[in-house]
Design a protein around this motif. Structure first.
Motif, PDB file in Angstrom:
ATOM      1  N   ALA A 167       0.845  -1.198   0.000  1.00 38.39           N
ATOM      2  CA  ALA A 167       0.000   0.000   0.000  1.00 38.39           C
ATOM      3  C   ALA A 167       0.875   1.241   0.000  1.00 38.39           C
ATOM      4  N   GLU A 168       0.370   2.326  -0.614  1.00 39.00           N
ATOM      5  CA  GLU A 168       1.188   3.517  -0.762  1.00 39.00           C
ATOM      6  C   GLU A 168       0.460   4.794  -0.344  1.00 39.00           C
ATOM      7  N   VAL A 169       1.234   5.701   0.213  1.00 40.28           N
ATOM      8  CA  VAL A 169       0.810   7.081   0.386  1.00 40.28           C
ATOM      9  C   VAL A 169       1.420   7.841  -0.773  1.00 40.28           C
ATOM     10  N   LEU A 170       0.594   8.414  -1.621  1.00 37.69           N
ATOM     11  CA  LEU A 170       1.075   9.135  -2.802  1.00 37.69           C
ATOM     12  C   LEU A 170       1.040  10.631  -2.498  1.00 37.69           C
ATOM     13  N   TYR A 171       2.223  11.198  -2.353  1.00 46.85           N
ATOM     14  CA  TYR A 171       2.338  12.608  -1.961  1.00 46.85           C
ATOM     15  C   TYR A 171       2.642  13.452  -3.200  1.00 46.85           C
ATOM     16  N   PRO A 172       1.859  14.485  -3.468  1.00 48.59           N
ATOM     17  CA  PRO A 172       2.050  15.250  -4.712  1.00 48.59           C
ATOM     18  C   PRO A 172       3.364  16.036  -4.746  1.00 48.59           C
ATOM     19  N   SER A 173       4.064  15.904  -5.855  1.00 47.98           N
ATOM     20  CA  SER A 173       5.245  16.722  -6.209  1.00 47.98           C
ATOM     21  C   SER A 173       6.489  16.438  -5.378  1.00 47.98           C
ATOM     22  N   SER A 174       6.492  16.834  -4.108  1.00 50.66           N
ATOM     23  CA  SER A 174       7.692  16.644  -3.285  1.00 50.66           C
ATOM     24  C   SER A 174       7.350  16.787  -1.811  1.00 50.66           C
ATOM     25  N   VAL A 175       8.129  16.092  -0.986  1.00 54.94           N
ATOM     26  CA  VAL A 175       7.957  16.156   0.465  1.00 54.94           C
ATOM     27  C   VAL A 175       9.136  16.946   1.035  1.00 54.94           C
ATOM     28  N   SER A 176       8.854  18.033   1.699  1.00 52.62           N
ATOM     29  CA  SER A 176       9.910  18.876   2.255  1.00 52.62           C
ATOM     30  C   SER A 176      10.676  18.142   3.357  1.00 52.62           C
ATOM     31  N   THR A 177      11.977  18.367   3.403  1.00 52.67           N
ATOM     32  CA  THR A 177      12.787  17.761   4.468  1.00 52.67           C
ATOM     33  C   THR A 177      12.497  18.374   5.830  1.00 52.67           C
ATOM     34  N   GLN A 178      11.653  19.404   5.901  1.00 52.56           N
ATOM     35  CA  GLN A 178      11.270  19.927   7.207  1.00 52.56           C
ATOM     36  C   GLN A 178      10.441  18.898   7.971  1.00 52.56           C
ATOM     37  N   PHE A 179       9.905  17.896   7.237  1.00 49.00           N
ATOM     38  CA  PHE A 179       9.130  16.843   7.877  1.00 49.00           C
ATOM     39  C   PHE A 179       9.953  15.568   8.104  1.00 49.00           C
ATOM     40  N   LEU A 180      11.225  15.595   7.745  1.00 50.15           N
ATOM     41  CA  LEU A 180      12.096  14.438   7.955  1.00 50.15           C
ATOM     42  C   LEU A 180      12.460  14.336   9.433  1.00 50.15           C
ATOM     43  N   ARG A 181      12.198  13.205  10.041  1.00 54.32           N
ATOM     44  CA  ARG A 181      12.437  13.037  11.475  1.00 54.32           C
ATOM     45  C   ARG A 181      13.556  12.051  11.787  1.00 54.32           C
ATOM     46  N   ARG A 182      13.824  11.115  10.857  1.00 55.76           N
ATOM     47  CA  ARG A 182      14.763  10.047  11.173  1.00 55.76           C
ATOM     48  C   ARG A 182      15.290   9.445   9.883  1.00 55.76           C
ATOM     49  N   VAL A 183      16.524   8.946   9.929  1.00 51.70           N
ATOM     50  CA  VAL A 183      17.087   8.188   8.814  1.00 51.70           C
ATOM     51  C   VAL A 183      17.623   6.881   9.380  1.00 51.70           C
ATOM     52  N   TYR A 184      17.185   5.759   8.811  1.00 50.59           N
ATOM     53  CA  TYR A 184      17.662   4.446   9.223  1.00 50.59           C
ATOM     54  C   TYR A 184      18.785   3.997   8.289  1.00 50.59           C
ATOM     55  N   VAL A 185      19.810   3.360   8.874  1.00 50.79           N
ATOM     56  CA  VAL A 185      20.896   2.777   8.088  1.00 50.79           C
ATOM     57  C   VAL A 185      21.044   1.307   8.483  1.00 50.79           C
ATOM     58  N   ARG A 186      21.519   0.490   7.540  1.00 53.86           N
ATOM     59  CA  ARG A 186      21.672  -0.953   7.809  1.00 53.86           C
ATOM     60  C   ARG A 186      23.011  -1.291   8.431  1.00 53.86           C
ATOM     61  N   GLU A 187      24.013  -0.452   8.144  1.00 59.73           N
ATOM     62  CA  GLU A 187      25.361  -0.729   8.638  1.00 59.73           C
ATOM     63  C   GLU A 187      25.780   0.357   9.626  1.00 59.73           C
ATOM     64  N   GLU A 188      26.370  -0.054  10.724  1.00 59.44           N
ATOM     65  CA  GLU A 188      26.768   0.892  11.769  1.00 59.44           C
ATOM     66  C   GLU A 188      27.746   1.933  11.232  1.00 59.44           C
ATOM     67  N   GLU A 189      28.602   1.522  10.303  1.00 59.73           N
ATOM     68  CA  GLU A 189      29.618   2.426   9.763  1.00 59.73           C
ATOM     69  C   GLU A 189      29.019   3.607   9.005  1.00 59.73           C
ATOM     70  N   HIS A 190      27.762   3.490   8.574  1.00 58.13           N
ATOM     71  CA  HIS A 190      27.123   4.574   7.827  1.00 58.13           C
ATOM     72  C   HIS A 190      26.432   5.594   8.736  1.00 58.13           C
ATOM     73  N   GLN A 191      26.323   5.278  10.000  1.00 54.75           N
ATOM     74  CA  GLN A 191      25.596   6.149  10.916  1.00 54.75           C
ATOM     75  C   GLN A 191      26.239   7.531  11.019  1.00 54.75           C
ATOM     76  N   ASP A 192      27.542   7.561  11.242  1.00 53.51           N
ATOM     77  CA  ASP A 192      28.237   8.848  11.375  1.00 53.51           C
ATOM     78  C   ASP A 192      28.255   9.612  10.055  1.00 53.51           C
ATOM     79  N   GLN A 193      28.361   8.875   8.955  1.00 54.84           N
ATOM     80  CA  GLN A 193      28.388   9.526   7.641  1.00 54.84           C
ATOM     81  C   GLN A 193      27.083  10.256   7.370  1.00 54.84           C
ATOM     82  N   VAL A 194      25.964   9.593   7.642  1.00 55.46           N
ATOM     83  CA  VAL A 194      24.661  10.219   7.428  1.00 55.46           C
ATOM     84  C   VAL A 194      24.471  11.401   8.377  1.00 55.46           C
TER      85      VAL A 194
END
Length: 220
Positions: A167-194
């Protein structure tokens, strides 16, 4: 009853979008997660464009053209679309490409123009609708996916998960990063980079979480 009421009652806490490390940088640089239709318009993204799949079925000549579906951002509720993630991983085999999951505030689902799709927007039996009827439809006991008989059943899925994992939420055009709350990474080494990228692009308060389980989704 409002969309926000449904979100609260079901305990939905995040809306997700998986992307490559390059896609994440492009999003942060342009300050928005942009629809596929709008990506080539951004000069910076032209140089680092690394979409999840070479072709979206929505671009096909025979696909439903009642709206410009390529001008929507495809988001998932609570868990990623694991089937599509597996497909995307197969398309990106380069060693310098790795994956992230962006988590947006659930309030984006209440914004004007948002459409809710009962299954993968590319499937022939997908139903799309706005507002309360659209969101409620995602939690029906049975969801038709593809002709003639492929269906998804609610079963024992938790209240915060749509009946169909695609199932999908279809958001028109673009989602502003002002609503970005979290970024998940799979590898611990990428945490500091992000975390460094987030600071560089003026988003130091966005949390970076190392979580391999967040990339598993909840398939059905």
């Amino acid at each position: 009853m409002t969309v926000q009421d449904i979100i609260d009652q079901r305990g939905i806490q995040e809306v997700l979008h998986f992307t490559t490390n390059r896609g994440l940088v492009g999003t942060l640089a342009s300050r928005a997660l942009q629809s596929r239709h709008r990506l080539p318009e951004d000069k910076y993204l032209q140089h680092i464009l690394h979409v999840n799949a070479a072709v979206r079925p929505e671009a096909g000549a025979f696909f439903d053209k009642s709206d410009n579906w390529l001008d929507y951002v495809n988001l998932s509720i609570s868990e990623i679309n694991r089937r599509y993630f597996e497909f995307s991983q197969g398309w990106h085999a380069q060693g310098d490409v790795w994956w992230t999951v962006m988590s947006f505030d659930v309030t984006v689902m209440t914004h004007a123009g948002v459409m809710f799709a009962t299954t993968n927007n590319a499937y022939d039996l997908c139903l799309r609708e706005r507002d309360v009827p659209g969101l409620n439809a995602l939690f029906a006991p049975v969801i038709d996916r593809k002709s003639p008989t492929w269906k998804a059943y609610r079963g024992n899925r938790t209240a915060n998960l749509p009946t169909c994992e695609q199932a999908e939420v279809l958001y028109p055009s673009s989602v502003s990063t002002q609503f970005l709350r979290r970024v998940y990474v799979r590898e611990e080494e990428h945490q500091d980079q992000v975390a460094g990228w987030l600071r560089e692009f003026g988003l130091p308060d966005v949390e970076v979480v190392w979580s391999q389980s967040k990339f598993l989704g909840k398939k059905n």
